[in-house]
Enzyme design. Structure first.
Site, PDB file in Angstrom:
ATOM      1  N   GLY A 199       0.775  -1.475  -0.100  1.00 44.74           N
ATOM      2  CA  GLY A 199       0.064  -0.183   0.112  1.00 44.74           C
ATOM      3  C   GLY A 199       0.813   1.350  -0.085  1.00 44.74           C
ATOM      4  CD  GLU A 253       3.072   3.890   5.030  1.00 44.96           C
ATOM      5  OE1 GLU A 253       4.125   3.915   5.540  1.00 44.96           O
ATOM      6  OE2 GLU A 253       2.172   3.023   5.034  1.00 44.96           O
ATOM      7  CD  GLU A 279       4.695  -1.886   9.262  1.00 38.94           C
ATOM      8  OE1 GLU A 279       3.515  -1.191   9.122  1.00 38.94           O
ATOM      9  OE2 GLU A 279       5.535  -1.749   8.378  1.00 38.94           O
TER      10      GLU A 279
END
Length: 934
Positions: free
Chosen positions: A307, A344, A366
């Site tokens: 992504g 991000e 993550e």
């Protein structure tokens, strides 16, 4: 887990060689030239540490090759003659060791040994490198730009005029920086980087840091020189050469943010800029640490496998994850883009500023970034109702975690394939869900202050799982401890204890039960008068309770579970931590019902006794708003998960959702409808005609009011729009006449205008799917797919094309996906899944994967997102013992390739789950439907 092992040193002939295993034979690891390679471990030795990389890189976008040089300042910890570092698929032209004055240590050409099995090279220095001295390693190298999605790779896009243009971009996480330059490619080897990039006059170059100056060097070439980077891990280095356009803005604290895209997609960058500005400002305030770089670039890469990627100061995205066109993108598309940007940007602190020591703790990156998506959007974009989406995240995590093939959040990972597989549902989604549970346990303030301590303590450094737990609780006085809710006592009597609802809890011990063991607990509840008998066991969807292996699969599993519950007589939730297999709680008074796991804030399944389920089913029927929408959705989810596990009857779960005619919130409504739809798809693929027909009839009858009241516009809240998207898609898929007529009418109008009128964005995919069912409609959509300049629109076209009931058309799509020109290779995994989801393409997709397996593995490395999605997308559509045997036989035939892949076990367990569900529930479903429809 400690990253660096103790290394034994020994002398061999006239030079020093350091080996991790003094007993290993020299024949065990020979370099490509036949000489013994001086290092035998996958991880690099710790006696040479990089300090600063001076990198020059020159990609040639005509020859599709790149060349470069790197001068690495190194810190020598122990005397040695060897420098071992990473390199993969690079041709090393020159290797030299320089002293602190940058003078050559030797006039001879230094030998470079290559050991491809470990992606390592070794350089021998004739003079011993002395501990404490400063040296430089200088290498010149080159390679073709990679054809895949890792390392320094080529990407292409087509202009409106049909011209193909080339760019070069990097993607290094987790172990691919070594494909672009020789380096110490492990997260603990943080260093500074000074980057220079050569390019032609029609291109721009980007890297992590701002451009310092551009120098013209002749032959039509320019050299862009960038500022020195902050100290960072190799996987965060990034550089791109392209001809993109950008839009820019400035945050309140002076950070320049730019969004880059293909020139003809520049108009799709404006929403991303607004979101990035607002979210970066939020994170600076929330973490109480300013973003440490002067700029933040976000760039949409035309070829991108995952992504997005969090390279420090230069985040890279799939076009569908960054670009937003209000004329084409739906409410769901807007939510997705905002979530990915939030993810991000969170990584700039979690992952970049503080990095895990080794990939076994990738969840520290993550899981936090996934959770911060929701925290940031809830604060900055409340209208997007991200809390609705978070429940689905945890439900997805439970789906994976309730299989025996799951893994602990913190797991062993050594080689690149194992490391790639760590980027999965467990690291991302389960990680986020246990952080959410922890935040509710600690309070928002306690959680926030704890992670600020963690970020400050380990900034520009590396951390482990336990470092987070140590940081989350501050030390306080006995008085503070008595009065406060989130601090450690400084006295020995209550050391390492956390004060929670009058109890002393060891936070580290508690969180280890969630990160160091796999699986999810099931809390059982039985009420007797004012006594609440609670117990815990591991929740598994496949093993039967009377199976001989049941006890062994349960053995040793114990969680410290923060319980929260509400009753018919309590306005406030009660709290308790369950640290044993069973416990008894005493309620203040007799109650009509008890609902555990308030708002699904805890990561566990709840199973009530018969009386408990009866009381909650009745409550939903007479007054469902007595429970929050999250509680209603989690009840539905838990009930159907328990059905799959054989712990609750299907009758009970179907009765529970009998109230849904009165439900007005989209989350519980879609939860119940989603289960019915998944049962329909499962039974439809087995060609069980009577149950398929009756279930479709029941769904259309029961939910007709919900379907009929949907408008075909883009009005309403995000929740309204999400419900509309799902419900109308289902109705048309089930051939509901009013839905088909309206969709066909919209489709015909759109075709008549030659695609110039704008369809309502939330229903456009449904409209395209209806249009794709005849030959001319399918051909027209394929034409539109080829020329569209919006990846979001293209993904909707592709989904519609893959819904065709013509197997020849589906085969053609798969071949176009394999070709990689009309349908980009990056979209092949999702295309295969779309075809497999289609009953007509069910076996077609599986046969395609078997025939083209070797080609697919060339395009998508083992362990990557792509190959995992292909396996899960095709295999988990199966539901018979014959299909299971065929799947097992195929993977046995390629055991050598896939023996390390955990995803094979995940996929086959899902097939076993489907088989078991049908065996347990098909007759119940048949009888229940006959009773309802008669």
């Amino acid at each position: 887990m400690h990253l660096l092992l103790i290394i034994l040193l020994f002398l061999e002939s006239q030079f020093c060689v350091q080996s991790s295993d003094s007993n290993s034979s020299a024949d065990d690891n020979l370099a490509t030239n036949g000489l013994p390679f001086p290092w035998s471990k996958l991880r690099l030795p710790n006696y040479i540490v990089p300090v600063h990389y001076h990198l020059l890189i020159h990609p040639n976008l005509t020859t599709l090759k790149f060349s470069g040089s790197v001068k690495i300042e190194i810190d020598v910890k122990n005397n040695t003659n060897w420098v071992v570092l990473h390199s993969k698929n690079l041709k090393i032209f020159t290797a030299t060791v320089l002293d602190e004055h940058e003078a050559h240590l030797s006039d001879k050409v230094l030998s470079v040994l290559e050991y491809p099995a470990h992606e390592q090279i070794a350089i021998f220095s004739p003079k011993i490198l002395t501990s404490g001295e400063r040296y430089f390693l200088y290498l010149e190298f080159g390679a073709p730009l990679s054809d895949g999605f890792y390392g320094f790779y080529k990407s292409t896009y087509r202009t409106k005029a049909g011209e193909t243009r080339v760019l070069a971009s990097t993607h290094f996480e987790p172990t691919s920086a070594r494909m672009a330059l020789p380096c110490f490619d492990e997260p603990i080897f943080k260093a500074n980087y000074t980057v220079r990039i050569r390019r032609g006059p029609s291109h721009i170059a980007l890297s992590n840091m701002p451009l310092e100056q551009t120098v013209e060097i002749g032959n039509g070439l320019f050299e862009d020189q960038f500022e020195v980077s902050v100290k960072m891990s190799s996987y965060l280095l990034a550089f791109i050469v392209c001809d993109f356009r950008s839009v820019s803005g400035m945050t309140a604290t002076g950070i320049n943010i730019s969004i880059y895209a293909v020139p003809e997609k520049w108009h799709q960058t404006h929403y991303a800029l607004e979101a990035a500005l607002r979210l970066l400002e939020f994170y600076e305030q929330y973490f109480n640490i300013l973003y440490p770089l002067p700029k933040m670039d976000l760039i949409a890469i035309p070829d991108f496998q995952s992504g997005a990627m969090e390279n420090w100061g230069l985040t890279t995205y799939r076009e569908t994850s960054l670009l937003y066109d209000p004329e084409i993108s739906s409410a769901s598309d807007k939510l997705w883009v905002t979530l990915v940007i939030g993810h991000e940007l969170a990584h700039q602190w979690f992952g970049n500023l503080v990095t895990m020591e080794w990939w076994n703790d990738i969840w520290l990156n993550e899981g936090f970034a996934r959770y911060m998506e929701f925290v940031s959007l809830e604060a900055v974009y409340p209208e997007l109702k991200v809390e609705d989406h978070f429940l689905d995240t945890c439900f997805g995590a439970i789906g994976r975690d309730s299989l025996n093939s799951s893994r602990p959040i913190s797991s062993l990972a050594e080689n690149p394939t194992q490391i790639k597989e760590m980027f999965d549902t467990v690291s991302y989604d389960k990680g986020a869900c246990i952080l959410h549970m922890l935040r509710n346990f600690l309070t928002n303030e306690g959680f926030q202050s704890g992670i600020i301590r963690y970020l400050r303590r380990f900034r520009y450094s590396n951390a482990r799982n336990e470092d987070l737990w140590d940081s989350l609780i501050k030390t306080c006085s006995e008085e503070d401890f008595t009065a406060g809710e989130y601090c450690y006592s400084s006295t020995q009597a209550t050391k390492n204890a956390y004060r929670f609802a009058g109890e002393h809890i060891d936070l580290k011990k508690m969180m280890y039960t969630w990160t160091l063991q796999k699986g999810i607990p099931m809390v059982t509840v039985r009420r007797q008068g004012r006594k609440l008998y609670v117990g815990q066991e591991r929740f598994l969807k496949i093993v039967l309770p009377n199976d001989p292996s049941w006890n062994s699969l349960q053995e040793g599993y114990l969680w410290h579970i923060p319980l929260a519950y509400k009753t018919s007589h309590s306005e406030h939730e009660m709290k308790h931590v369950l640290t044993t297999k069973s416990d008894v709680l005493t309620l203040d008074e007799e109650v009509d019902w008890v609902k555990l796991n308030t708002d699904m804030n805890g990561y566990y399944i709840v199973h009530y006794d018969e009386e408990g389920w009866n009381a909650l089913t009745e409550l939903l029927r007479v007054n469902h708003t007595a429970l929050s929408f999250k509680d209603r959705a989690s009840l539905i989810h838990n009930a159907f998960q328990l059905v799959t596990a054989g712990r609750l009857s299907l009758y009970r779960a179907l009765d529970l959702i009998g109230y849904l005619k009165s439900e007005t919130h989209n989350v519980p409504l879609l939860q119940g409808l989603g289960y019915l739809q998944s049962f329909y798809k499962l039974i439809e693929k087995r060609n069980i005609a009577d149950v398929t027909h009756n279930l479709k009839t029941y769904i259309l009858q029961y939910f007709r009011n919900v379907i009929d009241k949907q408008t075909w516009g883009d009005d309403g809240t995000v929740s309204d729009r999400r419900l509309r998207e799902e419900v109308l898609s289902l109705a048309c898929d089930f051939n509901y006449p009013p839905c088909l007529e309206k969709a066909k009418q919209l489709y015909d109008s759109w075709v008549e205008s030659n695609g110039t009128i704008s369809l309502p964005t939330d229903v456009s995919e449904t409209v395209y799917m209806v249009g794709a069912q005849d030959d001319s409609g399918w051909a027209y959509l394929l034409e539109k797919y080829v020329v569209s300049m919006c990846e979001t629109e293209k993904s909707k076209f592709l989904s519609a094309l893959a819904s065709s009931k013509d197997s020849k058309k589906l085969s053609r799509l798969l071949q176009l996906g394999m070709g990689g020109t009309v349908i980009k290779t990056q979209n092949l995994p999702s295309l295969i899944y779309m075809v497999a989801r289609n009953p007509v393409g069910h076996f077609l997709a599986w046969d395609f994967v078997k025939i083209h397996w070797n080609e697919l593995v060339e395009k998508f490395p083992l362990g990557s997102f792509g190959i995992r999605n292909i396996i899960v997308g095709t295999v988990t559509q199966f539901s018979s013992t014959e299909e299971l045997r065929e799947v097992e036989d195929f993977f046995k035939s390629i055991t050598e390739q896939v023996s390390q892949l955990r995803v094979i076990q995940v996929a086959t367990e899902n097939v076993e789950k489907n088989i078991m569900w049908l065996a347990r529930n098909l007759e119940t479903m048949r009888t229940w439907l006959q009773q309802r429809l008669n």
